[in-house]
Design a protein around this motif. Structure first.
Motif, PDB file in Angstrom:
ATOM      1  N   PRO A 145      -5.033   1.461  -8.320  1.00 14.42           N
ATOM      2  CA  PRO A 145      -5.134   0.612  -7.120  1.00 14.42           C
ATOM      3  C   PRO A 145      -5.846   1.365  -6.002  1.00 14.42           C
ATOM      4  O   PRO A 145      -5.489   2.502  -5.698  1.00 14.42           O
ATOM      5  N   LYS A 146      -6.846   0.723  -5.425  1.00 10.77           N
ATOM      6  CA  LYS A 146      -7.641   1.404  -4.398  1.00 10.77           C
ATOM      7  C   LYS A 146      -6.923   1.349  -3.052  1.00 10.77           C
ATOM      8  O   LYS A 146      -7.041   0.386  -2.297  1.00 10.77           O
ATOM      9  N   VAL A 147      -6.176   2.382  -2.761  1.00  5.55           N
ATOM     10  CA  VAL A 147      -5.489   2.506  -1.477  1.00  5.55           C
ATOM     11  C   VAL A 147      -5.807   3.898  -0.934  1.00  5.55           C
ATOM     12  O   VAL A 147      -5.283   4.902  -1.421  1.00  5.55           O
ATOM     13  N   VAL A 148      -6.688   3.943   0.048  1.00  9.87           N
ATOM     14  CA  VAL A 148      -7.149   5.223   0.591  1.00  9.87           C
ATOM     15  C   VAL A 148      -6.092   5.814   1.526  1.00  9.87           C
ATOM     16  O   VAL A 148      -5.482   5.088   2.317  1.00  9.87           O
ATOM     17  N   GLY A 149      -5.885   7.113   1.413  1.00  5.84           N
ATOM     18  CA  GLY A 149      -4.917   7.775   2.293  1.00  5.84           C
ATOM     19  C   GLY A 149      -5.589   8.307   3.544  1.00  5.84           C
ATOM     20  O   GLY A 149      -6.813   8.447   3.593  1.00  5.84           O
ATOM     21  N   ASP A 150      -4.783   8.608   4.550  1.00  6.05           N
ATOM     22  CA  ASP A 150      -5.342   9.129   5.799  1.00  6.05           C
ATOM     23  C   ASP A 150      -4.879  10.562   6.091  1.00  6.05           C
ATOM     24  O   ASP A 150      -5.114  11.096   7.162  1.00  6.05           O
ATOM     25  N   GLY A 151      -4.220  11.160   5.120  1.00  3.99           N
ATOM     26  CA  GLY A 151      -3.752  12.532   5.308  1.00  3.99           C
ATOM     27  C   GLY A 151      -2.302  12.630   5.725  1.00  3.99           C
ATOM     28  O   GLY A 151      -1.693  13.675   5.596  1.00  3.99           O
ATOM     29  N   SER A 152      -1.753  11.528   6.243  1.00  5.09           N
ATOM     30  CA  SER A 152      -0.338  11.558   6.624  1.00  5.09           C
ATOM     31  C   SER A 152       0.499  10.716   5.659  1.00  5.09           C
ATOM     32  O   SER A 152       1.416  11.225   5.023  1.00  5.09           O
ATOM     33  N   THR A 153       0.154   9.442   5.523  1.00  5.37           N
ATOM     34  CA  THR A 153       0.922   8.611   4.587  1.00  5.37           C
ATOM     35  C   THR A 153       0.427   8.762   3.150  1.00  5.37           C
ATOM     36  O   THR A 153       1.141   8.478   2.211  1.00  5.37           O
ATOM     37  N   ALA A 197     -11.403   8.394  -0.084  1.00  6.29           N
ATOM     38  CA  ALA A 197     -12.100   7.193  -0.563  1.00  6.29           C
ATOM     39  C   ALA A 197     -12.983   7.504  -1.771  1.00  6.29           C
ATOM     40  O   ALA A 197     -13.260   6.637  -2.599  1.00  6.29           O
ATOM     41  N   GLU A 198     -13.383   8.782  -1.881  1.00  9.97           N
ATOM     42  CA  GLU A 198     -14.258   9.175  -2.997  1.00  9.97           C
ATOM     43  C   GLU A 198     -13.593   8.991  -4.364  1.00  9.97           C
ATOM     44  O   GLU A 198     -14.278   8.895  -5.378  1.00  9.97           O
ATOM     45  N   VAL A 199     -12.266   8.958  -4.367  1.00  5.13           N
ATOM     46  CA  VAL A 199     -11.563   8.710  -5.642  1.00  5.13           C
ATOM     47  C   VAL A 199     -12.113   7.436  -6.271  1.00  5.13           C
ATOM     48  O   VAL A 199     -12.399   7.394  -7.477  1.00  5.13           O
ATOM     49  N   TRP A 200     -12.313   6.409  -5.449  1.00  5.84           N
ATOM     50  CA  TRP A 200     -12.730   5.107  -5.984  1.00  5.84           C
ATOM     51  C   TRP A 200     -14.235   4.923  -5.953  1.00  5.84           C
ATOM     52  O   TRP A 200     -14.789   4.259  -6.809  1.00  5.84           O
ATOM     53  N   SER A 201     -14.914   5.525  -4.957  1.00  7.08           N
ATOM     54  CA  SER A 201     -16.376   5.382  -4.923  1.00  7.08           C
ATOM     55  C   SER A 201     -17.013   6.227  -6.037  1.00  7.08           C
ATOM     56  O   SER A 201     -18.155   5.995  -6.429  1.00  7.08           O
ATOM     57  N   THR A 235      -0.496  12.212 -17.758  1.00  6.82           N
ATOM     58  CA  THR A 235      -0.838  10.925 -18.387  1.00  6.82           C
ATOM     59  C   THR A 235      -0.510   9.754 -17.454  1.00  6.82           C
ATOM     60  O   THR A 235      -1.052   8.678 -17.587  1.00  6.82           O
ATOM     61  N   GLN A 236       0.403   9.977 -16.517  1.00  8.25           N
ATOM     62  CA  GLN A 236       0.778   8.904 -15.572  1.00  8.25           C
ATOM     63  C   GLN A 236      -0.225   8.799 -14.415  1.00  8.25           C
ATOM     64  O   GLN A 236      -0.314   7.769 -13.737  1.00  8.25           O
ATOM     65  N   ALA A 237      -0.968   9.878 -14.186  1.00  9.77           N
ATOM     66  CA  ALA A 237      -1.775   9.971 -12.961  1.00  9.77           C
ATOM     67  C   ALA A 237      -2.889   8.933 -12.860  1.00  9.77           C
ATOM     68  O   ALA A 237      -3.077   8.318 -11.807  1.00  9.77           O
ATOM     69  N   LYS A 238      -3.614   8.719 -13.940  1.00 11.51           N
ATOM     70  CA  LYS A 238      -4.780   7.820 -13.861  1.00 11.51           C
ATOM     71  C   LYS A 238      -4.368   6.414 -13.430  1.00 11.51           C
ATOM     72  O   LYS A 238      -4.975   5.822 -12.545  1.00 11.51           O
ATOM     73  N   LYS A 239      -3.326   5.921 -14.075  1.00  6.01           N
ATOM     74  CA  LYS A 239      -2.815   4.585 -13.755  1.00  6.01           C
ATOM     75  C   LYS A 239      -2.362   4.530 -12.288  1.00  6.01           C
ATOM     76  O   LYS A 239      -2.531   3.515 -11.612  1.00  6.01           O
ATOM     77  N   ALA A 240      -1.776   5.630 -11.829  1.00  5.47           N
ATOM     78  CA  ALA A 240      -1.239   5.662 -10.458  1.00  5.47           C
ATOM     79  C   ALA A 240      -2.347   5.551  -9.417  1.00  5.47           C
ATOM     80  O   ALA A 240      -2.101   5.093  -8.300  1.00  5.47           O
ATOM     81  N   ASP A 282       0.833  -1.198   0.000  1.00  2.00           N
ATOM     82  CA  ASP A 282       0.000   0.000   0.000  1.00  2.00           C
ATOM     83  C   ASP A 282       0.878   1.263   0.000  1.00  2.00           C
ATOM     84  O   ASP A 282       0.576   2.238  -0.666  1.00  2.00           O
ATOM     85  N   GLN A 283       1.954   1.207   0.770  1.00  2.00           N
ATOM     86  CA  GLN A 283       2.848   2.360   0.828  1.00  2.00           C
ATOM     87  C   GLN A 283       3.505   2.599  -0.533  1.00  2.00           C
ATOM     88  O   GLN A 283       3.691   3.745  -0.952  1.00  2.00           O
ATOM     89  N   ASP A 284       3.854   1.498  -1.214  1.00  2.00           N
ATOM     90  CA  ASP A 284       4.426   1.631  -2.565  1.00  2.00           C
ATOM     91  C   ASP A 284       3.440   2.318  -3.503  1.00  2.00           C
ATOM     92  O   ASP A 284       3.814   3.186  -4.296  1.00  2.00           O
ATOM     93  N   VAL A 285       2.180   1.881  -3.394  1.00  2.00           N
ATOM     94  CA  VAL A 285       1.135   2.477  -4.244  1.00  2.00           C
ATOM     95  C   VAL A 285       1.016   3.970  -3.964  1.00  2.00           C
ATOM     96  O   VAL A 285       0.964   4.794  -4.881  1.00  2.00           O
ATOM     97  N   MET A 286       1.021   4.314  -2.680  1.00  2.00           N
ATOM     98  CA  MET A 286       0.882   5.732  -2.319  1.00  2.00           C
ATOM     99  C   MET A 286       2.122   6.535  -2.730  1.00  2.00           C
ATOM    100  O   MET A 286       2.000   7.661  -3.216  1.00  2.00           O
ATOM    101  N   ASN A 287       3.291   5.940  -2.526  1.00  2.00           N
ATOM    102  CA  ASN A 287       4.526   6.640  -2.927  1.00  2.00           C
ATOM    103  C   ASN A 287       4.530   6.916  -4.432  1.00  2.00           C
ATOM    104  O   ASN A 287       4.948   7.988  -4.880  1.00  2.00           O
ATOM    105  N   TYR A 288       4.079   5.927  -5.170  1.00  2.00           N
ATOM    106  CA  TYR A 288       4.076   6.071  -6.632  1.00  2.00           C
ATOM    107  C   TYR A 288       3.199   7.256  -7.051  1.00  2.00           C
ATOM    108  O   TYR A 288       3.647   8.154  -7.767  1.00  2.00           O
ATOM    109  N   ARG A 289       1.966   7.253  -6.569  1.00  2.00           N
ATOM    110  CA  ARG A 289       1.074   8.340  -7.016  1.00  2.00           C
ATOM    111  C   ARG A 289       1.504   9.691  -6.432  1.00  2.00           C
ATOM    112  O   ARG A 289       1.333  10.727  -7.079  1.00  2.00           O
ATOM    113  N   LYS A 290       2.082   9.681  -5.217  1.00  2.00           N
ATOM    114  CA  LYS A 290       2.549  10.953  -4.648  1.00  2.00           C
ATOM    115  C   LYS A 290       3.682  11.545  -5.490  1.00  2.00           C
ATOM    116  O   LYS A 290       3.752  12.770  -5.684  1.00  2.00           O
TER     117      LYS A 290
END
Lengths: 148, 148
Positions: free
Chosen positions: A78-86, A91-95, A70-75, A24-32
């Motif tokens: 994966p549905k990994v919700v953030g909590d504001g710190s990591t 969650a609305e991104v995916w809902s 163009t990279q953003a959508k793919k990033a 999950d952290q990898d997913v978040m790091n990638y999109r960040k």
């Protein structure tokens, strides 16, 4: 079931959440990092438009911004919700994925047009289009956890 | 020129000569520093995602785009260091040893451009074969960046 297999299964159960967290952290790091690229290149673009730095790399900044968009959508797939710190994605991104992905697609389309205009006519042609080509705030207000 | 401006003229000239108007120039200097730092942060973000891909933490389906973004940001970098403005994370040796710095930056630009072009023409695997040779960030940072 022998003891070795039992131990192996127990270890797998214990380790699994840790590995899932790492993924999950990898997913978040990638999109960040993708969003960071957009943020930095957008800031550079604004510096050029404000006359703070020379305009000779104007097209390159728009091109890089377009690439990152163009990279953003793919990033975000994966549905990994953030909590504001990591991570900062709500969650609305995916809902509300249909709206979110459409906004990204629109952003990419607008940046492609902006890049074309910049390549053809530099700041004079593309400068006036910037305000309507970048709608970062519209998306962040709906889909990003407010910064603490 | 009135008597008053005649009187002020030499004072203004002296102030400029001896840095008495430094605050006005400091703002410009900060823009120069911000500009190059944002370019380096772009590189950092895109190299980080490439690192994630190389380590297997992230799918490799956007490699071509990441390599193109790296090459584009690399092409912006040398220009951003041309104004001799010390500060930020840059060491003064950037400008006292400009020929070496410039040579390294041009090498970085050409190798990242080659990697991006190779990815487009021959595919990502061909491009990634020598990618570590193109991304020798540390070699330059060890000499030209303040220790972190």
């Amino acid at each position: 079931m022998n003891r070795l297999v039992k131990c192996g299964l127990a270890l797998a159960v214990l380790v699994a959440p840790v590995m899932a967290h790492a993924d999950d952290q990898d997913v978040m790091n990638y999109r960040k990092n993708v969003m960071k690229t957009m943020g930095e290149q957008n800031a550079l673009l604004q510096m050029v438009v404000a006359g703070k730095v020379p305009a000779d790399q104007f097209v390159s900044h728009i091109k890089t911004l377009h690439l990152a968009a163009t990279q953003a959508k793919k990033a975000f797939e994966p549905k990994v919700v953030g909590d504001g710190s990591t991570g900062s994605a709500k969650a609305e991104v995916w809902s509300n994925w249909a709206d979110f992905s459409k906004r990204i697609d629109d952003q990419v389309t607008k940046l492609a047009a902006l890049e074309k205009a910049a390549a053809e006519g530099g700041v004079a042609k593309a400068g006036p289009m910037i305000a309507t080509s970048l709608d970062c705030r519209g998306c962040h207000e709906n889909y990003r956890v407010p910064k603490k | 020129m009135t008597r008053r401006t005649k009187f002020l003229g030499p004072i203004v000239a002296a102030a400029v000569a001896f840095g008495g108007l430094a605050p006005a120039f400091a703002a410009d200097n900060q823009d120069v520093i911000d500009y190059r730092e944002r370019i380096m942060k772009t590189l950092d973000a895109q190299v980080a995602v490439l690192g994630q891909i190389l380590s297997g933490a992230t799918p490799d389906d956007q490699v071509v785009s990441h390599l193109e973004a790296i090459a584009e940001a690399a092409s912006q970098s040398l220009k951003s260091f041309e104004p001799k403005v010390e500060g930020g994370e840059s060491l003064p040796v950037v400008w006292t040893n400009w020929k070496d710095f410039e040579m390294r930056m041009k090498d970085f630009q050409s190798k990242t451009r080659l990697a991006a072009d190779t990815a487009k023409s021959q595919g990502k695997d061909a491009a990634l074969t020598n990618i570590l040779d193109a991304l020798r960030c540390k070699d330059c940072h060890d000499v030209y960046r303040k220790k972190q």
